[in-house]
Each structure stands twice: as C-alpha cells, then as structure tokens.
Scaffold this active site. Sequence first.
Site, PDB file in Angstrom:
ATOM      1  N   LYS A   1       0.881  -1.186   0.000  1.00  0.00           N
ATOM      2  CA  LYS A   1       0.000   0.000   0.000  1.00  0.00           C
ATOM      3  C   LYS A   1       0.909   1.224   0.000  1.00  0.00           C
ATOM      4  CE  LYS A   1      -2.016   3.102   1.832  1.00  0.00           C
ATOM      5  NZ  LYS A   1      -1.755   4.476   1.340  1.00  0.00           N
TER       6      LYS A   1
ATOM      7  N   GLY B   1       6.677   5.512   8.140  1.00  0.00           N
ATOM      8  CA  GLY B   1       5.866   6.723   8.056  1.00  0.00           C
ATOM      9  C   GLY B   1       5.905   7.484   9.371  1.00  0.00           C
ATOM     10  N   SER B   2       4.829   8.185   9.653  1.00  0.00           N
ATOM     11  CA  SER B   2       4.823   9.065  10.830  1.00  0.00           C
ATOM     12  C   SER B   2       4.660   8.270  12.130  1.00  0.00           C
ATOM     13  CB  SER B   2       3.670  10.060  10.702  1.00  0.00           C
ATOM     14  OG  SER B   2       2.443   9.356  10.724  1.00  0.00           O
TER      15      SER B   2
ATOM     16  N   VAL C   1       0.859   7.391  13.006  1.00  0.00           N
ATOM     17  CA  VAL C   1       0.276   6.201  12.378  1.00  0.00           C
ATOM     18  C   VAL C   1       1.012   4.942  12.860  1.00  0.00           C
ATOM     19  CG1 VAL C   1      -0.210   5.055  10.186  1.00  0.00           C
ATOM     20  CG2 VAL C   1      -0.508   7.522  10.382  1.00  0.00           C
ATOM     21  N   GLY C   2       2.334   5.015  12.941  1.00  0.00           N
ATOM     22  CA  GLY C   2       3.112   3.856  13.404  1.00  0.00           C
ATOM     23  C   GLY C   2       2.696   3.425  14.810  1.00  0.00           C
TER      24      GLY C   2
ATOM     25  N   GLU D   1       8.954   1.979  11.350  1.00  0.00           N
ATOM     26  CA  GLU D   1      10.065   2.944  11.308  1.00  0.00           C
ATOM     27  C   GLU D   1       9.464   4.319  11.066  1.00  0.00           C
ATOM     28  OE1 GLU D   1      13.032   2.181  12.238  1.00  0.00           O
ATOM     29  OE2 GLU D   1      12.456   0.087  12.414  1.00  0.00           O
TER      30      GLU D   1
ATOM     31  N   CYS E   1      13.207  11.860   6.861  1.00  0.00           N
ATOM     32  CA  CYS E   1      13.103  11.414   8.262  1.00  0.00           C
ATOM     33  C   CYS E   1      14.369  11.762   9.019  1.00  0.00           C
ATOM     34  CB  CYS E   1      12.841   9.924   8.313  1.00  0.00           C
ATOM     35  SG  CYS E   1      13.991   8.990   7.296  1.00  0.00           S
TER      36      CYS E   1
ATOM     37  N   GLU F   1       8.488  16.827  15.440  1.00  0.00           N
ATOM     38  CA  GLU F   1       8.924  16.812  14.039  1.00  0.00           C
ATOM     39  C   GLU F   1       8.048  17.766  13.208  1.00  0.00           C
ATOM     40  OE1 GLU F   1       7.947  13.389  11.472  1.00  0.00           O
ATOM     41  OE2 GLU F   1      10.062  13.306  10.936  1.00  0.00           O
TER      42      GLU F   1
HETATM   43  P1  NAD Z   1       2.128   8.896   7.118  1.00  0.00           P
HETATM   44  O1  NAD Z   1       2.276   8.167   8.416  1.00  0.00           O
HETATM   45  O2  NAD Z   1       1.089   9.926   7.017  1.00  0.00           O
HETATM   46  O3  NAD Z   1       1.810   7.838   5.941  1.00  0.00           O
HETATM   47  C1  NAD Z   1       2.659   6.745   5.687  1.00  0.00           C
HETATM   48  C2  NAD Z   1       1.849   5.637   5.039  1.00  0.00           C
HETATM   49  O4  NAD Z   1       0.883   5.183   5.986  1.00  0.00           O
HETATM   50  C3  NAD Z   1       1.052   6.072   3.808  1.00  0.00           C
HETATM   51  O5  NAD Z   1       1.042   5.032   2.867  1.00  0.00           O
HETATM   52  C4  NAD Z   1      -0.349   6.294   4.365  1.00  0.00           C
HETATM   53  O6  NAD Z   1      -1.375   6.142   3.424  1.00  0.00           O
HETATM   54  C5  NAD Z   1      -0.413   5.195   5.409  1.00  0.00           C
HETATM   55  N1  NAD Z   1      -1.389   5.434   6.475  1.00  0.00           N
HETATM   56  C6  NAD Z   1      -1.810   6.612   6.973  1.00  0.00           C
HETATM   57  N2  NAD Z   1      -2.744   6.405   7.912  1.00  0.00           N
HETATM   58  C7  NAD Z   1      -2.909   5.067   8.014  1.00  0.00           C
HETATM   59  C8  NAD Z   1      -3.740   4.230   8.801  1.00  0.00           C
HETATM   60  N3  NAD Z   1      -4.595   4.723   9.684  1.00  0.00           N
HETATM   61  N4  NAD Z   1      -3.639   2.888   8.646  1.00  0.00           N
HETATM   62  C9  NAD Z   1      -2.767   2.355   7.766  1.00  0.00           C
HETATM   63  N5  NAD Z   1      -1.975   3.105   6.969  1.00  0.00           N
HETATM   64  C10 NAD Z   1      -2.038   4.440   7.103  1.00  0.00           C
HETATM   65  O7  NAD Z   1       3.571   9.463   6.747  1.00  0.00           O
HETATM   66  P2  NAD Z   1       4.004  10.302   5.461  1.00  0.00           P
HETATM   67  O8  NAD Z   1       3.511  11.686   5.576  1.00  0.00           O
HETATM   68  O9  NAD Z   1       3.703   9.554   4.214  1.00  0.00           O
HETATM   69  O10 NAD Z   1       5.589  10.289   5.620  1.00  0.00           O
HETATM   70  C11 NAD Z   1       6.288  11.165   6.431  1.00  0.00           C
HETATM   71  C12 NAD Z   1       6.689  10.518   7.737  1.00  0.00           C
HETATM   72  O11 NAD Z   1       7.429   9.325   7.491  1.00  0.00           O
HETATM   73  C13 NAD Z   1       7.602  11.423   8.558  1.00  0.00           C
HETATM   74  O12 NAD Z   1       7.253  11.332   9.917  1.00  0.00           O
HETATM   75  C14 NAD Z   1       8.986  10.823   8.313  1.00  0.00           C
HETATM   76  O13 NAD Z   1       9.920  11.122   9.314  1.00  0.00           O
HETATM   77  C15 NAD Z   1       8.658   9.346   8.240  1.00  0.00           C
HETATM   78  N6  NAD Z   1       9.682   8.575   7.538  1.00  0.00           N
HETATM   79  C16 NAD Z   1      10.419   7.662   8.235  1.00  0.00           C
HETATM   80  C17 NAD Z   1      11.423   6.940   7.598  1.00  0.00           C
HETATM   81  C18 NAD Z   1      12.261   5.930   8.337  1.00  0.00           C
HETATM   82  O14 NAD Z   1      13.071   5.254   7.712  1.00  0.00           O
HETATM   83  N7  NAD Z   1      12.112   5.777   9.638  1.00  0.00           N
HETATM   84  C19 NAD Z   1      11.661   7.151   6.237  1.00  0.00           C
HETATM   85  C20 NAD Z   1      10.878   8.088   5.558  1.00  0.00           C
HETATM   86  C21 NAD Z   1       9.889   8.796   6.210  1.00  0.00           C
END
Ligand code: NAD
Length: 502
Positions: free
Chosen positions: A178, A231-232, A235-236, A254, A288, A390
């Site tokens: 996804k 991701g964020s 959500v994580g 992550e 990130c 952040e």
């Molecule tokens: P996000 O958490 O908004 O979204 C990430 C993914 O999760 C997307 O595919 C989104 O559709 C999905 N998502 C959102 N809500 C969800 C839910 N309720 N259930 C399941 N999936 C869901 O993050 P973003 O804005 O896409 O990315 C930016 C964030 O990612 C920043 O916090 C950044 O620091 C982090 N990031 C971390 C790393 C790492 O290696 N640790 C790398 C890149 C980005």
Amino acid sequence: MVTTAVQGKNYIGGKWAPATTGQTFEDRNPADTRDLLGTFPRSGAEDAARAVAAARQAYPSWKRLALIRRAEVLDRFVQLVKADTEELARLLARENGKALSEARADVVEGLHMAQYWFGRARTPWGEVVASEIAGKTSFVHRKPKGVVVAISPWNFPFAIPLWLICPSLVAGNTVVFKPAEETPLIAQRLVEHLEKAGLPPGVLNLVHGLGEEAGWPLVTHPDVDVVLFTGSAEVGGMIKAECARDYRKFAVCEMGGKNAMIVFDDADFDLAVDAALLSAFRTAGQRCVSAERLIIQEGIFDRFVQAFVEGAKRLVIGDPQDEGTFMGPLVSQAAVEKVESYNALAAREGAKVLLPGGRLTAGAFAHGYFMSPFVYTMRHDPKARVLREEVFGPHVALIPFKELEEAVRIYNDTEYGFSLAVCSSDYRKINAVQEECEFGVGYVNLPTIGAEVHLPFGGIKKSGTGMPSASALLDAVTHQVAWTVNYERKIQLAQGLKAAVR
Ligand code: NAD
C-alpha cells in the site's frame, strides 16, 4: 510538459483493476498543481481483503520455489530499472517534488537494495549449531512467515518500498503493498517492473488508496502475518498498538525524528556550515533524517549563525526538473499548513526569527507548494514543543551550548532518537557524543542525511522499533526455527534429563 494523465489500477492476483468502490483520487505535481499525473483507485476494505486472499493463495507455491530462483526475479528487475532510471527519476521528481539529483538517488538506492537481496540469497541462510550431546546436531533454518503488508511514505517512494518488499519476497513471503497516496504512480511503475521481471500472479499485490480506507483494513486483516510500516510516529503508534493485540501479527514500524547536528568550536567551520545546510534543507527538510536543530558551541555561535543564514538565502528554490534546483516544493497543502503552524509556534515560544520562511506564491511558484527556509535562534527550553516535535519542512533552530554535557542533554531532550551528526576535530568529544546520545544513525563531520542499503537505517525511542537494517528486516519476515537431528540409535537429552521411559 504535455503528458496524458494515467488511469492507475490496483494489481491483485496478477490482474490490473480499478477499486471495487468505484472511486478514485487525483495525483498532482506539487510544483505545479495544474499538472495532473493521473487518477488512482480509492480502494476500501473489499479491495484490501481481495489482495490479502490473492497473496495467501500464491504463498504455498512461491515459498516452495528455490530461494535463489526467487531472488533472480530481482536481478531481472535491476536490469529493467537500469534501462529506465532517468525516466523513473524524472517521474519521481514530478510526482513528489524532490530535486532531480535526489530523485535519481532515490531510484539508485532502490536498485542497490534489489542488488543486495539478489546477492544475499547466495550467502548462508541458516546456521549449524553444536549440541551438548555427541551424536546430535542442531540447525537454525529460516522459514517465511506468510503474508506481509508493506505500507510506505511518499518521501522515498521508490527506495523505501524496496527496503520492505525485497527481503519479504526473497524470504518466500507474499506481499500486499500500500503506497502513499501522494506518490501512487511511481509505486505503480515499480510494481509493473517487478511484474515484467517475472513475479508470478499474487506474489506481489498493489492496493492504492488513503491510509484509513485502504491501509487500515490491511493492518487489521486477520490473515496477515507481518506489517512493515514506514511513516509518521502517529500512524506507526496506532499500527504497533493494533498488532500487539493479535498473537500472530508482527509489526515493524520505522518513523520520524527530531534530528540534530552538534557543532563544536574546533570543527572545520566551512564543512560544518555546508553539512548543516544539507541536513536542514535537502528535500526541503522532508527527510526522516533532516535536522531541525543545530546545536552550536558558544565560541563560534554568532559566526556560524551568520554563515548559515547567508548560505540559506543563496539556496536555489525552483522546479525539481531543473538540474540547478536545490530545493523543490513541499509535497502538499497539508504539509505547507503544518510547517506554517510550527513557524508561528516558534515565534510564540520565544524564537528569534532570522529568516521568516513562508509560502512562495509569485511567478513560477504560483501553482506549487513552495516554501522558503525558516531559520531562528533559541536557547534550549525543555517546554518548547517546537524544539521537540517533528515539523518535516524547511524549518530549523540554531541552539547555543557551552559544554559537551549540555549538548548531549539538548540532543536527547526529545521523544525521538533517529539521526545525529557531530562536527569536531577532537575524537574524544566525538566518542563521547557517540556513547551518550540516543540515535539510530550517526555521522561524523557529515550531514545528518544519507543511507547505504547494507547499513542499519532507523531510529530508537519514538523513531522506530529498532529493526531498521536489511538483516533485521529478514528477521522480521522469517521465523528462525531450531531443527535438531539425532544420529544415534538411542535417545539422549540435554541438561542430563533421563531418557528412560521404562
Ligand atoms: P504517514 O504516516 O502519514 O503515511 C505513511 C503511510 O501510511 C502512507 O502510505 C499512508 O497512506 C499510510 N497510512 C496513513 N494512515 C494510516 C492508517 N490509519 N492505517 C494504515 N496506513 C495508514 O507518513 P508520510 O507523511 O507519508 O511520511 C512522512 C513521515 O514518514 C515522517 O514522519 C517521516 O519522518 C517518516 N519517515 C520515516 C522513515 C524511516 O526510515 N524511519 C523514512 C521516511 C519517512
């Protein structure tokens, strides 16, 4: 640029199809929102369930294929991507807004990950372990776990999915992917290349859509074994909590950071200023590992601030497709609003603002999400949210410190623990920072950014689950099973336990 908008599709069980909801969402260029890249399926729970069922059905035959045969798909994928690298990089820059040189690096990082896993399949995959009893030998075998869900962010839309997908597939799992809703087209191209490389139907499935509508039904689906999420932290955190409720489901999350550079008086000054500019403003601060805090020793503070501000003013902001551009737009209206709100918060929390940042709207910027750098100085204040949360944009604080211990205290004073850079010419200070700071990736006399696929890349505390490396991901997507073989004609047990039954 005259291009036809793509009609994106899900890829489930080897077939390309629209969402069962009948709904779509738009994918637009963040540098010029008049440029429509395509419309994509706005999938729901039914699509997620179909994709999981397809992955489950494909699992037995995929896992029975020889490990090296599975990995060979990645070799063919690498050849295909190499032939298309420039086209993919241009598409990536157009869809996500990062400067072209960074878009190329994103594609190359993905290629490196595929190459890594192709090669890794020919390295030892288990262990032979001695037994305390002569005549017995134990082995550690790896077995795939089953169905893996991979959910990825938009900021590394080619590399990060491959960090998650490659070890899962090579290890014998099947995958439902996804991608982020901001970057569906590059995700679709990635899956098309894997399909062309020869992945059998159902082994990799693609479900487009929004997080809550398409992602959450995958996370909560009872027939999923592993969730790999990047991701964020918001959500994580939800995904970790949800997966903890299910005995069988394993989650690797992550997440973000509140990263910093520590610069000592004895640092190579010009190198440190350049490293700080790269840390804060590469990818418009949307990595990130971007640094939102520059912790600078008092002896050079004023001079450093001046040089940094001069440097920030000179950065070229513009169309990501132009080779000379350093910083493209932010990814979306929501991202702009978030940065604007933190810029305002900084001023309320006592920042001395040196560059006011803000949205650029004139001329070539009129139709994109462009922002200029927001730069401020501030004494460390444990209560200031702006120094702990952040922001994810071109927003950076310069914070003075007196002694090493204070720099360490400031660095650690956030819930995150991701990236750290230290600039100094004294190895004792560098070593103390390495020992005392809480981070996942550290750099000496370098910016806070940069990854190589064979090194760990991820954080601790709120930044991640501490399983960021390629090797750790292999542990996440496989069970290590013990297999003990008796070569004698009698039973002998460990710990002196008697084997007599009569
Ligand atoms: P996000 O958490 O908004 O979204 C990430 C993914 O999760 C997307 O595919 C989104 O559709 C999905 N998502 C959102 N809500 C969800 C839910 N309720 N259930 C399941 N999936 C869901 O993050 P973003 O804005 O896409 O990315 C930016 C964030 O990612 C920043 O916090 C950044 O620091 C982090 N990031 C971390 C790393 C790492 O290696 N640790 C790398 C890149 C980005």
